[in-house]
Design a protein around this motif. Structure first.
Motif, PDB file in Angstrom:
ATOM      1  N   PHE A  51       0.839  -1.206   0.000  1.00 38.12           N
ATOM      2  CA  PHE A  51       0.000   0.000   0.000  1.00 38.12           C
ATOM      3  C   PHE A  51       0.874   1.256   0.000  1.00 38.12           C
ATOM      4  O   PHE A  51       0.614   2.204  -0.756  1.00 38.12           O
ATOM      5  CB  PHE A  51      -0.923  -0.015   1.229  1.00 38.12           C
ATOM      6  CG  PHE A  51      -1.684   1.263   1.437  1.00 38.12           C
ATOM      7  CD1 PHE A  51      -2.778   1.575   0.644  1.00 38.12           C
ATOM      8  CD2 PHE A  51      -1.305   2.157   2.427  1.00 38.12           C
ATOM      9  CE1 PHE A  51      -3.479   2.756   0.829  1.00 38.12           C
ATOM     10  CE2 PHE A  51      -1.998   3.343   2.629  1.00 38.12           C
ATOM     11  CZ  PHE A  51      -3.088   3.645   1.825  1.00 38.12           C
ATOM     12  N   PRO A 103      -3.556  -5.236  -2.541  1.00 38.18           N
ATOM     13  CA  PRO A 103      -3.353  -3.872  -2.038  1.00 38.18           C
ATOM     14  C   PRO A 103      -3.275  -2.895  -3.211  1.00 38.18           C
ATOM     15  O   PRO A 103      -2.573  -3.151  -4.188  1.00 38.18           O
ATOM     16  CB  PRO A 103      -2.011  -3.963  -1.305  1.00 38.18           C
ATOM     17  CG  PRO A 103      -1.797  -5.412  -1.046  1.00 38.18           C
ATOM     18  CD  PRO A 103      -2.464  -6.131  -2.183  1.00 38.18           C
TER      19      PRO A 103
ATOM     20  N   TYR B  56      -7.778  -4.398   3.381  1.00 35.51           N
ATOM     21  CA  TYR B  56      -6.620  -3.645   2.925  1.00 35.51           C
ATOM     22  C   TYR B  56      -6.956  -2.153   2.920  1.00 35.51           C
ATOM     23  O   TYR B  56      -8.065  -1.767   2.535  1.00 35.51           O
ATOM     24  CB  TYR B  56      -6.240  -4.042   1.493  1.00 35.51           C
ATOM     25  CG  TYR B  56      -5.669  -5.430   1.344  1.00 35.51           C
ATOM     26  CD1 TYR B  56      -4.925  -6.020   2.356  1.00 35.51           C
ATOM     27  CD2 TYR B  56      -5.863  -6.139   0.166  1.00 35.51           C
ATOM     28  CE1 TYR B  56      -4.401  -7.289   2.207  1.00 35.51           C
ATOM     29  CE2 TYR B  56      -5.332  -7.415   0.008  1.00 35.51           C
ATOM     30  CZ  TYR B  56      -4.608  -7.981   1.032  1.00 35.51           C
ATOM     31  OH  TYR B  56      -4.087  -9.234   0.885  1.00 35.51           O
TER      32      TYR B  56
END
Lengths: 126, 132
Positions: A51, A103, B56
């Motif tokens: 991320f 992600p 996430y």
């Protein structure tokens, strides 16, 4: 459940047996729980790192993105723009459907400061 | 629907139960106590749910809390359902609290009537009172 064998040093195996007895669990169950927890932690760390990389790619590409996508949301995956649209939620679902749950970083392309929200009932967001 | 206040709080509080899942997969899921918070711009979930649901982060946002300090925090997406109400997919942030904070982003679609004296509240997507 499949049967597999993992070799442990005898002192480690004795320690596992003692812990399992203390927790009234079979050693296999206890080891399974521990491994699962550790894998979750590793996966979460990897996802957080991915991320961060996607967020950094967004910032790096921002001048170019501003020329092409001002006002729109873009989804960044593996350092590339993979989807463009009007809202974050739709783009996240598009990425998940296209690449699986991976992600990614989704943000609005704007030169304005980021949106600020108020949640005055909490001391601390995580 | 009419819901009784949770009287274990002092004073009693309007509380719901939310079921959270990811936006793609409906398993795993978590059922959590949920506070209605008209002061919150946005809905927040416990950080423990982020781990349990394997969510996430998908973006970042600045959040101002009770101490007026601004923290940059991650945004997650969840599927949130309240018993008897249509489920919604939402952007949320996470907090250290053990409950969901249902903010005005969710409440925009609802009429809410707090009945303190009777210790219950009415939640509806159709008007509760004569709007004239």
């Amino acid at each position: 459940m499949s049967q597999n064998t993992i070799q442990l040093p005898s002192n480690l195996y004795d320690a596992v047996r003692r812990q399992a007895a203390a927790q009234h669990k079979p050693p296999d169950s206890l080891v399974g729980e521990w491994v699962s927890e550790q894998l979750d932690i590793v996966e979460a760390d990897e996802a957080a790192a991915a991320f961060e990389a996607e967020a950094a790619a967004f910032e790096q590409m921002k001048p170019a993105l501003l020329e092409q996508y001002t006002g729109q949301y873009v989804a960044i995956y593996q350092g590339q723009v993979v989807a463009v649209g009007d809202n974050r939620l739709a783009l996240v679902k598009e990425v998940y459907h296209q690449f699986g749950e991976v992600p990614c970083y989704v943000d609005q392309v704007t030169s304005e400061p980021p949106r600020r929200v108020r949640i005055p009932s909490v001391w601390k967001v995580k | 629907m009419i819901v009784a206040y949770n009287t274990t709080y002092d004073p009693p509080a309007p509380e719901l139960t939310a079921t959270l899942t990811g936006v793609v997969h409906r398993r795993p899921q978590m059922r959590l106590p949920t506070w209605i918070d008209t002061g919150s711009d946005m809905t927040a979930i416990p950080h423990t749910a982020v781990h349990r649901l394997h969510l996430y982060a998908v973006g970042r946002m600045d959040v101002e809390g009770i101490d007026a300090l601004v923290t940059t925090t991650e945004i997650y997406t969840v599927h949130l359902s309240i018993s008897g109400q249509p489920a919604q997919e939402m952007e949320v942030v996470s907090t250290e609290q053990p409950f969901v904070i249902l903010g005005r982003d969710w409440l925009q679609a609802y009429y809410l009537l707090l009945n303190g004296p009777n210790q219950n509240f009415l939640l509806s997507q159709t008007p509760i009172l004569d709007e004239k």
